[in-house]
Structures are given as structure tokens and as C-alpha cells.
Scaffold this motif. Structure first.
Motif, mmCIF file in Angstrom:
data_model
loop_
_atom_site.group_PDB
_atom_site.id
_atom_site.type_symbol
_atom_site.label_atom_id
_atom_site.label_comp_id
_atom_site.label_asym_id
_atom_site.label_seq_id
_atom_site.Cartn_x
_atom_site.Cartn_y
_atom_site.Cartn_z
ATOM 1 N N PHE A 168 8.295 41.608 66.428
ATOM 2 C CA PHE A 168 8.793 42.972 66.482
ATOM 3 C C PHE A 168 9.254 43.445 65.108
ATOM 4 O O PHE A 168 9.194 44.616 64.785
ATOM 5 C CB PHE A 168 9.947 43.106 67.479
ATOM 6 N N GLY B 197 2.253 57.875 63.364
ATOM 7 C CA GLY B 197 2.516 56.434 63.321
ATOM 8 C C GLY B 197 3.998 56.128 63.179
ATOM 9 O O GLY B 197 4.515 55.213 63.825
ATOM 10 N N LEU B 198 4.690 56.903 62.359
ATOM 11 C CA LEU B 198 6.131 56.699 62.194
ATOM 12 C C LEU B 198 6.867 57.001 63.490
ATOM 13 O O LEU B 198 7.776 56.265 63.883
ATOM 14 C CB LEU B 198 6.651 57.575 61.060
ATOM 15 N N ALA C 284 10.526 50.033 61.208
ATOM 16 C CA ALA C 284 11.612 50.729 61.888
ATOM 17 C C ALA C 284 12.423 49.748 62.724
ATOM 18 O O ALA C 284 13.653 49.845 62.802
ATOM 19 C CB ALA C 284 11.063 51.847 62.762
ATOM 20 N N ASP C 285 11.770 48.786 63.338
ATOM 21 C CA ASP C 285 12.473 47.786 64.122
ATOM 22 C C ASP C 285 13.221 46.812 63.221
ATOM 23 O O ASP C 285 14.284 46.325 63.585
ATOM 24 C CB ASP C 285 11.500 47.027 65.023
ATOM 25 N N TYR C 286 12.681 46.534 62.048
ATOM 26 C CA TYR C 286 13.380 45.653 61.115
ATOM 27 C C TYR C 286 14.722 46.257 60.711
ATOM 28 O O TYR C 286 15.722 45.552 60.621
ATOM 29 C CB TYR C 286 12.521 45.381 59.881
ATOM 30 N N ARG D 70 12.512 48.826 72.998
ATOM 31 C CA ARG D 70 12.346 47.389 73.224
ATOM 32 C C ARG D 70 13.680 46.720 73.533
ATOM 33 O O ARG D 70 14.740 47.202 73.187
ATOM 34 C CB ARG D 70 11.685 46.733 72.024
ATOM 35 N N MET E 161 6.334 54.055 65.775
ATOM 36 C CA MET E 161 7.118 52.881 65.376
ATOM 37 C C MET E 161 8.594 53.045 65.740
ATOM 38 O O MET E 161 9.233 52.099 66.208
ATOM 39 C CB MET E 161 6.973 52.631 63.871
ATOM 40 N N LEU F 175 8.906 52.658 69.547
ATOM 41 C CA LEU F 175 8.811 51.255 69.966
ATOM 42 C C LEU F 175 10.079 50.473 69.654
ATOM 43 O O LEU F 175 10.507 49.624 70.435
ATOM 44 C CB LEU F 175 7.610 50.582 69.286
ATOM 45 N N SER F 176 10.697 50.745 68.519
ATOM 46 C CA SER F 176 11.923 50.026 68.189
ATOM 47 C C SER F 176 13.091 50.481 69.054
ATOM 48 O O SER F 176 14.027 49.713 69.275
ATOM 49 C CB SER F 176 12.263 50.198 66.713
ATOM 50 N N TYR G 18 8.677 40.678 53.653
ATOM 51 C CA TYR G 18 8.576 42.023 53.092
ATOM 52 C C TYR G 18 8.633 42.001 51.566
ATOM 53 O O TYR G 18 7.942 42.772 50.902
ATOM 54 C CB TYR G 18 9.671 42.933 53.645
ATOM 55 N N ASN H 102 7.253 45.666 62.490
ATOM 56 C CA ASN H 102 7.455 47.113 62.516
ATOM 57 C C ASN H 102 8.665 47.420 61.634
ATOM 58 O O ASN H 102 9.773 46.988 61.926
ATOM 59 C CB ASN H 102 7.713 47.544 63.958
#
Length: 107
Positions: A47, A24-25, A52-54, A35, A28, A31-32, A87, A50
Motif C-alpha cells: 500500500f 490518478g492523484l 498518498a498512502d505513504y 483502506r 490514489m 484508495l489511501s 523512495y 502509493n
């Protein structure tokens, strides 16, 4: 944090759950990385769910703040601040439900 709490519901062994968490990590982070900028507040907010994207969104805003030739887009700044509040609220809610027991209390 929420996914780790939900994974504890299922009857999985520790080895299986750690493999699922690593996959899963990896997903993520991938995906980050692939994109593109959405150009909208809602897209950045979705987005940003996620984690990792944050992190990449925060890094992008900070880099744009310290570069003189680029301005920070307002939708990015509002999305980062909104996600920070989200968060914090989720962390406060989930943190109050986690009980950490020492090894002496477990035996």
C-alpha cells in the motif's frame, strides 16, 4: 515520479496528460482514504507504494509515537522506513536521468 516519466513516452498533449495526472492523484488519495490496516509488513509495504498512502502511513506512525496510550506497531515502523529507503533510491535513480533545460536553451 515514475508514472510521470512513463507518461512522457506516450504522444499525449499537455492538456490530456494533466487531466490523467489529476485523475490518478484523485484515485490514489481515495484508495489511501478507504483502506484499512493490513496488520502485516508486506501489506503496508504494497500500500505504501502509493505516495498518498505513504504520507498517511508516516502521519500514523508519528501520531502513534507522540500518543502515550498507543504504541507503534513494529511492522508499520519497518514498512515506513523501508519505503523511505525505496523512495530515496528511486528518486536518486530518476533524478539522475532528468535534464532540466532553461528557456534560453530550448529556443
Amino acid at each position: 515520479m515514475l508514472v510521470s516519466i512513463v507518461l512522457d513516452i506516450f504522444p499525449l498533449r499537455l492538456n490530456t496528460s494533466s487531466v490523467l495526472a489529476n485523475l490518478g492523484l484523485f484515485l490514489m488519495i481515495w484508495l489511501s482514504a478507504v483502506r484499512r490496516d493490513t496488520g502485516s509488513f508486506l501489506g503496508e509495504l504494497l500500500f505504501g507504494i502509493n505516495p498518498a498512502d505513504y504520507v498517511t502511513q508516516v502521519a500514523s506512525v508519528v501520531i502513534n509515537l507522540f500518543q502515550y496510550q498507543r504504541l507503534v506497531n513494529m511492522y508499520q515502523l519497518v514498512a515506513v522506513l523501508s519505503l523511505f529507503v525505496i523512495y530515496c533510491l528511486v528518486g536518486y535513480w530518476a533524478g539522475s536521468r532528468i535534464k532540466i533545460n532553461s528557456l534560453l536553451m530550448r529556443n
